[in-house]
Every structure is written in structure tokens, then in C-alpha cells.
Design a protein around this motif. Structure first.
Motif, PDB file in Angstrom:
ATOM      1  N   ALA A  60       0.835  -1.209   0.000  1.00  0.00           N
ATOM      2  CA  ALA A  60       0.000   0.000   0.000  1.00  0.00           C
ATOM      3  C   ALA A  60       0.866   1.254   0.000  1.00  0.00           C
ATOM      4  CB  ALA A  60      -0.922  -0.002   1.215  1.00  0.00           C
ATOM      5  N   TYR A  61       1.949   1.236   0.762  1.00  0.00           N
ATOM      6  CA  TYR A  61       2.863   2.386   0.802  1.00  0.00           C
ATOM      7  C   TYR A  61       3.471   2.648  -0.578  1.00  0.00           C
ATOM      8  CZ  TYR A  61       6.897   5.258   2.048  1.00  0.00           C
ATOM      9  OH  TYR A  61       7.822   6.263   2.112  1.00  0.00           O
ATOM     10  N   ASN A  62       3.897   1.592  -1.250  1.00  0.00           N
ATOM     11  CA  ASN A  62       4.486   1.755  -2.584  1.00  0.00           C
ATOM     12  C   ASN A  62       3.453   2.264  -3.590  1.00  0.00           C
ATOM     13  OD1 ASN A  62       7.022   0.887  -1.754  1.00  0.00           O
ATOM     14  ND2 ASN A  62       6.586  -1.259  -2.217  1.00  0.00           N
ATOM     15  N   ILE A  63       2.221   1.774  -3.487  1.00  0.00           N
ATOM     16  CA  ILE A  63       1.164   2.230  -4.397  1.00  0.00           C
ATOM     17  C   ILE A  63       0.904   3.720  -4.190  1.00  0.00           C
ATOM     18  CG2 ILE A  63      -1.310   2.074  -4.885  1.00  0.00           C
ATOM     19  CD1 ILE A  63      -1.110  -0.918  -4.332  1.00  0.00           C
ATOM     20  N   CYS A  64       0.770   4.138  -2.926  1.00  0.00           N
ATOM     21  CA  CYS A  64       0.483   5.550  -2.643  1.00  0.00           C
ATOM     22  C   CYS A  64       1.656   6.444  -3.023  1.00  0.00           C
ATOM     23  CB  CYS A  64       0.138   5.716  -1.161  1.00  0.00           C
ATOM     24  SG  CYS A  64      -1.425   4.957  -0.676  1.00  0.00           S
ATOM     25  N   THR A  65       2.876   5.968  -2.790  1.00  0.00           N
ATOM     26  CA  THR A  65       4.058   6.755  -3.158  1.00  0.00           C
ATOM     27  C   THR A  65       4.136   6.937  -4.670  1.00  0.00           C
ATOM     28  OG1 THR A  65       5.264   5.938  -1.222  1.00  0.00           O
ATOM     29  CG2 THR A  65       6.561   6.902  -3.001  1.00  0.00           C
ATOM     30  N   ARG A  66       3.866   5.865  -5.397  1.00  0.00           N
ATOM     31  CA  ARG A  66       3.883   5.956  -6.869  1.00  0.00           C
ATOM     32  C   ARG A  66       2.799   6.915  -7.358  1.00  0.00           C
ATOM     33  NH1 ARG A  66       5.718   2.736 -11.094  1.00  0.00           N
ATOM     34  NH2 ARG A  66       5.385   3.903 -13.008  1.00  0.00           N
ATOM     35  N   PHE A  67       1.621   6.843  -6.748  1.00  0.00           N
ATOM     36  CA  PHE A  67       0.547   7.750  -7.139  1.00  0.00           C
ATOM     37  C   PHE A  67       0.929   9.203  -6.865  1.00  0.00           C
ATOM     38  CE2 PHE A  67      -2.984  10.313  -5.438  1.00  0.00           C
ATOM     39  CZ  PHE A  67      -3.705  10.491  -6.598  1.00  0.00           C
ATOM     40  N   ASN A  68       1.559   9.457  -5.726  1.00  0.00           N
ATOM     41  CA  ASN A  68       1.939  10.824  -5.386  1.00  0.00           C
ATOM     42  C   ASN A  68       2.991  11.377  -6.347  1.00  0.00           C
ATOM     43  OD1 ASN A  68       0.183  10.906  -3.238  1.00  0.00           O
ATOM     44  ND2 ASN A  68       1.717  10.363  -1.708  1.00  0.00           N
ATOM     45  N   LYS A  69       3.921  10.523  -6.772  1.00  0.00           N
ATOM     46  CA  LYS A  69       4.909  10.972  -7.747  1.00  0.00           C
ATOM     47  C   LYS A  69       4.247  11.308  -9.088  1.00  0.00           C
ATOM     48  CE  LYS A  69       8.904   8.496  -5.862  1.00  0.00           C
ATOM     49  NZ  LYS A  69       9.925   7.449  -6.098  1.00  0.00           N
ATOM     50  N   THR A  70       3.321  10.446  -9.503  1.00  0.00           N
ATOM     51  CA  THR A  70       2.599  10.704 -10.747  1.00  0.00           C
ATOM     52  C   THR A  70       1.781  11.988 -10.640  1.00  0.00           C
ATOM     53  OG1 THR A  70       2.440   8.329 -11.169  1.00  0.00           O
ATOM     54  CG2 THR A  70       0.939   9.755 -12.385  1.00  0.00           C
ATOM     55  N   LEU A  71       1.102  12.163  -9.512  1.00  0.00           N
ATOM     56  CA  LEU A  71       0.304  13.373  -9.308  1.00  0.00           C
ATOM     57  C   LEU A  71       1.178  14.614  -9.321  1.00  0.00           C
ATOM     58  CD1 LEU A  71      -2.401  14.724  -8.615  1.00  0.00           C
ATOM     59  CD2 LEU A  71      -1.871  14.349  -6.195  1.00  0.00           C
ATOM     60  N   SER A  72       2.353  14.540  -8.705  1.00  0.00           N
ATOM     61  CA  SER A  72       3.264  15.684  -8.688  1.00  0.00           C
ATOM     62  C   SER A  72       3.689  16.071 -10.102  1.00  0.00           C
ATOM     63  CB  SER A  72       4.494  15.350  -7.837  1.00  0.00           C
ATOM     64  OG  SER A  72       5.418  16.411  -7.848  1.00  0.00           O
ATOM     65  N   ASN A  73       4.025  15.080 -10.923  1.00  0.00           N
ATOM     66  CA  ASN A  73       4.414  15.365 -12.307  1.00  0.00           C
ATOM     67  C   ASN A  73       3.258  15.966 -13.100  1.00  0.00           C
ATOM     68  OD1 ASN A  73       6.986  14.331 -11.857  1.00  0.00           O
ATOM     69  ND2 ASN A  73       6.396  12.264 -12.483  1.00  0.00           N
ATOM     70  N   GLU A  74       2.053  15.433 -12.893  1.00  0.00           N
ATOM     71  CA  GLU A  74       0.894  15.951 -13.611  1.00  0.00           C
ATOM     72  C   GLU A  74       0.550  17.371 -13.160  1.00  0.00           C
ATOM     73  OE1 GLU A  74      -2.128  13.078 -12.914  1.00  0.00           O
ATOM     74  OE2 GLU A  74      -1.402  11.688 -14.455  1.00  0.00           O
ATOM     75  N   LEU A  75       0.719  17.654 -11.886  1.00  0.00           N
ATOM     76  CA  LEU A  75       0.468  19.015 -11.402  1.00  0.00           C
ATOM     77  C   LEU A  75       1.487  19.996 -11.978  1.00  0.00           C
ATOM     78  CD1 LEU A  75      -0.427  18.478  -7.618  1.00  0.00           C
ATOM     79  CD2 LEU A  75      -1.964  19.042  -9.506  1.00  0.00           C
ATOM     80  N   GLN A  76       2.736  19.558 -12.089  1.00  0.00           N
ATOM     81  CA  GLN A  76       3.763  20.423 -12.692  1.00  0.00           C
ATOM     82  C   GLN A  76       3.414  20.736 -14.148  1.00  0.00           C
ATOM     83  OE1 GLN A  76       6.370  21.867 -11.326  1.00  0.00           O
ATOM     84  NE2 GLN A  76       6.559  20.825  -9.360  1.00  0.00           N
ATOM     85  N   ASP A  77       3.021  19.718 -14.903  1.00  0.00           N
ATOM     86  CA  ASP A  77       2.654  19.923 -16.307  1.00  0.00           C
ATOM     87  C   ASP A  77       1.433  20.844 -16.424  1.00  0.00           C
ATOM     88  OD1 ASP A  77       4.720  18.278 -17.039  1.00  0.00           O
ATOM     89  OD2 ASP A  77       3.456  16.490 -17.238  1.00  0.00           O
ATOM     90  N   HIS A  78       0.438  20.595 -15.588  1.00  0.00           N
ATOM     91  CA  HIS A  78      -0.774  21.422 -15.644  1.00  0.00           C
ATOM     92  C   HIS A  78      -0.464  22.860 -15.250  1.00  0.00           C
ATOM     93  CE1 HIS A  78      -5.063  22.094 -15.785  1.00  0.00           C
ATOM     94  NE2 HIS A  78      -5.062  22.595 -14.571  1.00  0.00           N
ATOM     95  N   ALA A  79       0.405  23.023 -14.264  1.00  0.00           N
ATOM     96  CA  ALA A  79       0.779  24.372 -13.834  1.00  0.00           C
ATOM     97  C   ALA A  79       1.506  25.126 -14.951  1.00  0.00           C
ATOM     98  CB  ALA A  79       1.655  24.299 -12.591  1.00  0.00           C
TER      99      ALA A  79
END
Length: 206
Positions: free
Chosen positions: A156-175
Motif C-alpha cells: 500500500a505504501y508503494n502504491i500511494c508513493t507511486r501515485f503521489n509521484k505521478t500526481l506531482s508530475n501531472e500538477l507540474q505539467d498542468h501548472a
């Protein structure tokens, strides 16, 4: 040895460790399920907050030049991205803590069961199977409980960490996209105002 036999012979310490591991397991699955169910909603909220952060600044852009507008917009976006990343990190620390502690809780239960086996051997004076079977079985069950809690927590920790990294990259692109659109709109508006002012000046001179 089935669970009922274990529970019958377990003392207060072993039962307490069992409930601690049970609470850890419930917390792990709760955090994971909530994160999986709220993945899309969290992303949409983050996108909306980034847009809102820039919308609130447009009224303050008028007295600023292009470079100043860009700097202010970048700082606003970076601040909002940090806020959204902090929101996405909620619960991940709990998973990491459980993944780290659960094996040691199970190990403590194992040590406690072996201690009971040694006490039984000391009281009887014999190292027979009858004296050590129940305590050793209790120790093995606690080891299994610790692993059963720790392994899902790590996943679960690895899944959430991977999701957070993906979300961070997507937020950077959207920004970046929002910043480009905003600067183009502001630059276009500034050119329109300048053109209108020049026409007005020429008309006044005429």
C-alpha cells in the motif's frame, strides 16, 4: 493448532499484541481503500485549486510588467502545488510506520511465546513436545500475524508513493500550461490596452 486453542492459551501480552496488529491492519486497508477511491477526485480538486490560484491574481496583474506577472504567477502555482502535495501525502506516513513496526511487533510476540516455552520446560524439567508445543505455536502465529500486516502495508505504501509521484508530475505539467495560457492572455490584454491608448492619443491630437 487452530486459532481457538491459541486464544485460549494466550496471555494478556499476546492478546494485546494481537489487537495492536489488528488495528494496524485495519488502518492499512482503510488508508489504501480511501486513496484508491479518491484518486480521481483528488486530481480534479488539485487542478481546480491551481486554476483558482491564478484566477485570484488576475485582478492584481494590471500594475505589473510581464516579468513581474510571470514571477508572481509562478510563486502562486508553486505554493499551491506544495499544498496539494501535502494533502496527497496524508496517510502515507501511517503506512510507512505500520510497514516498519508490524514485523517487530510480531517478533516481540514470537520472543514472548519462546519465553513461555522455556518457562514450561523449566517448570517440568523436561524438554518434551507437550511442554513446548503450545508456546512455540503461539510464537509462530504471532510471526505470521506480523508478516500478514507488514506485507500489505508495504504494498500500500508503494502504491500511494507511486501515485503521489505521478500526481506531482501531472500538477507540474498542468501548472506550466496554466502559466503559459495566463501569460499569453495577459500579454494580449496589455497589447490591446496599449493599442487603444495610442489610438486615443492620436485621436486627441487630431
Amino acid at each position: 493448532m487452530n486459532f481457538s486453542v491459541y486464544w485460549e492459551h494466550a496471555d494478556a501480552v499476546s492478546k494485546t499484541l494481537y489487537f495492536v496488529l489488528l488495528a494496524m491492519s485495519i488502518a492499512t486497508w482503510t488508508v489504501l481503500v480511501l486513496r484508491l477511491l479518491g484518486t480521481r477526485q483528488l486530481k480534479q480538486i488539485a487542478y481546480a485549486q491551481l486554476s483558482k490560484a491564478l484566477t485570484g491574481l488576475k485582478a492584481k496583474f494590471a500594475p505589473l510588467n510581464f516579468e513581474q506577472r510571470k514571477a508572481v504567477a509562478e510563486q502562486a502555482l508553486l505554493r499551491q502545488i506544495a499544498t496539494e502535495k501535502a494533502s496527497a501525502e496524508k496517510g502515507v506516513a501511517v503506512l510507512g510506520t505500520i510497514a516498519s513496526l508490524a514485523p517487530f511487533v510480531g517478533l516481540f510476540g514470537t520472543v514472548w511465546g519462546i519465553f513461555h516455552a522455556l518457562v514450561a520446560v523449566g517448570k517440568s524439567g523436561q524438554a518434551g513436545l507437550a511442554q513446548v508445543a503450545t508456546p512455540v505455536g503461539e510464537a509462530l502465529i504471532m510471526t505470521g500475524f506480523g508478516l500478514a500486516v507488514a506485507i500489505p502495508a508495504v504494498i500500500a505504501y508503494n502504491i500511494c508513493t507511486r501515485f503521489n509521484k505521478t500526481l506531482s508530475n501531472e500538477l507540474q505539467d498542468h501548472a506550466h500550461s496554466l502559466l503559459i495560457d495566463t501569460m499569453l492572455q495577459q500579454d494580449s490584454a496589455a497589447k490591446t490596452e496599449a493599442t487603444a491608448a495610442q489610438k486615443g492619443l492620436v485621436g486627441g491630437q487630431a
